[in-house]
Structures are given as structure tokens and as C-alpha cells.
Scaffold this motif. Structure first.
Motif, PDB file in Angstrom:
ATOM      1  N   TYR A   1       0.494  -2.137  11.434  1.00 32.06           N
ATOM      2  CA  TYR A   1       0.211  -3.545  11.169  1.00 32.06           C
ATOM      3  C   TYR A   1       0.520  -4.382  12.404  1.00 32.06           C
ATOM      4  O   TYR A   1       1.449  -4.085  13.150  1.00 32.06           O
ATOM      5  CB  TYR A   1       1.067  -4.059  10.001  1.00 32.06           C
ATOM      6  CG  TYR A   1       0.764  -3.381   8.694  1.00 32.06           C
ATOM      7  CD1 TYR A   1      -0.232  -3.867   7.851  1.00 32.06           C
ATOM      8  CD2 TYR A   1       1.464  -2.250   8.294  1.00 32.06           C
ATOM      9  CE1 TYR A   1      -0.515  -3.250   6.644  1.00 32.06           C
ATOM     10  CE2 TYR A   1       1.177  -1.620   7.089  1.00 32.06           C
ATOM     11  CZ  TYR A   1       0.194  -2.128   6.269  1.00 32.06           C
ATOM     12  OH  TYR A   1      -0.086  -1.509   5.078  1.00 32.06           O
TER      13      TYR A   1
ATOM     14  N   THR B   1       5.875  -2.075  10.905  1.00 30.73           N
ATOM     15  CA  THR B   1       5.375  -1.116   9.929  1.00 30.73           C
ATOM     16  C   THR B   1       6.518  -0.255   9.441  1.00 30.73           C
ATOM     17  O   THR B   1       7.230   0.352  10.240  1.00 30.73           O
ATOM     18  CB  THR B   1       4.289  -0.223  10.565  1.00 30.73           C
ATOM     19  OG1 THR B   1       3.256  -1.068  11.067  1.00 30.73           O
ATOM     20  CG2 THR B   1       3.717   0.743   9.552  1.00 30.73           C
TER      21      THR B   1
ATOM     22  N   ALA C   1      -4.489  -4.286   9.634  1.00 24.98           N
ATOM     23  CA  ALA C   1      -3.983  -2.938   9.355  1.00 24.98           C
ATOM     24  C   ALA C   1      -4.980  -1.970   9.972  1.00 24.98           C
ATOM     25  O   ALA C   1      -6.178  -2.077   9.729  1.00 24.98           O
ATOM     26  CB  ALA C   1      -3.868  -2.701   7.860  1.00 24.98           C
TER      27      ALA C   1
END
Length: 175
Positions: free
Chosen positions: A62, A77, A106
Motif C-alpha cells: 500500500y 503494509t 494497493a
């Protein structure tokens, strides 16, 4: 004895194991998410993209890619849950700004080049963060005051004035 029982033929068992390939991108279940602020260094919430793949093919990274709060927030993350944890990087002030908008991405970390034709292996969502108002203490207009008085001054005489203001948007009386 071609083809007859006992001839040149045999049987065996063949085991076929299917393994997952990274042919699915991560997808956010919602296009927008709303969170409430918290103190610096703490987590305010998380985002999670789902991925139909398994194992390392489902691993997602992310990052904040855009928005008006890119310098105010971080995202990391969490490997075991595959969530993006959003934390507050700098102090937030309700009186200055009440809402921040972030664009979070993402992306698969292990993309298989054979499946590039399926499109980008990433997705985005919008995260809106509301800043809550906290009751802040009054602020003096100067850091120090100096008043000189004679030792025989009459009781009840005003010797000076100090000033303070309430930084909150809804000013409260100061005493």
C-alpha cells in the motif's frame, strides 16, 4: 499380443498438483472510506484490498499516491493481515483544517509478466479523514509579563493586565 491383457501395456497413478499464478489484481471492496483522526504516531484505521490469488501472489503493498494530506499521514503494509495501516505523521489542527483526502493504492508485489495483458495489478480508493476538535488550553499573548509596584500600594489597585485567547473555533470564556 498387441493390446491384449498381459501384453505390452501397464498402468500407473499420476498426481497433478496445481499451483496458483498471480492472475488477479487486488481490489478495494469500496471506492471511498471515512476515518476519524487521532494523535501523532497512532493508527487511525486501515484499508484492505482483496486478492483472489493465494500465498505470495496475494501479497499487496500500500502507498499514498495523491491527496491533500500526503505529508500529514503515512501508510504501512501489515504483512500478516495484508492491510494498509494509516498513521498520523504530523499534528492535526481542527481550526486549520477539518478534512483531508488521500488516494491510496494497493499493488501486487509479485507480478507475473505472463499476465500483464490482464491490466494493471493495482487498485485505488479514496480515504477521507475527519479531524476531531479537541478543547485546547488558552494561549497568552506574550510569554512573560513584568509589572513594577511600590510596596505601599493600596489594596485592590490594578497593577497590570494579562491577555489570553482561546484557539478553539468555539471560543470559551477565559478566567
Amino acid at each position: 499380443m498387441g493390446g491384449q491383457m498381459g501384453g505390452l501395456s501397464g498402468t500407473t497413478t499420476v498426481n497433478i498438483t496445481l499451483t496458483d499464478v498471480n492472475d488477479n489484481p487486488p481490489r478495494f471492496p469500496q471506492s471511498k472510506l471515512h476515518l476519524i483522526s487521532s494523535p501523532v504516531g497512532t493508527a487511525i484505521g486501515s484499508v484492505k484490498a482483496t486478492d483472489a490469488d493465494t500465498g505470495k501472489n496475494a501479497e499487496v503493498e500500500y502507498r499514498i499516491i495523491d491527496g491533500d494530506g500526503t505529508d500529514m499521514f503515512d501508510i504501512v503494509t501489515q504483512k500478516d493481515t495484508q492491510e494498509g495501516i494509516i498513521t498520523v505523521r504530523k499534528p492535526l489542527d481542527y481550526e486549520t483544517r477539518r478534512l483531508y483526502t488521500l488516494k491510496v493504492e494497493a499493488e501486487n508485489t509479485h507480478v507475473d509478466p505472463r499476465f500483464y495483458y490482464l491490466g494493471p495489478f493495482k487498485d485505488t480508493t479514496i480515504v477521507k479523514i475527519s479531524v476531531e476538535d479537541v478543547d485546547e488550553p488558552p494561549i497568552f499573548s506574550r510569554s512573560s509579563y513584568l509589572f513594577e509596584v511600590h510596596e505601599d500600594i493600596e489594596l485592590g489597585t490594578i497593577i497590570g493586565t494579562v491577555m489570553a485567547r482561546d484557539p478553539d473555533s468555539a471560543s470559551s470564556p477565559i478566567r
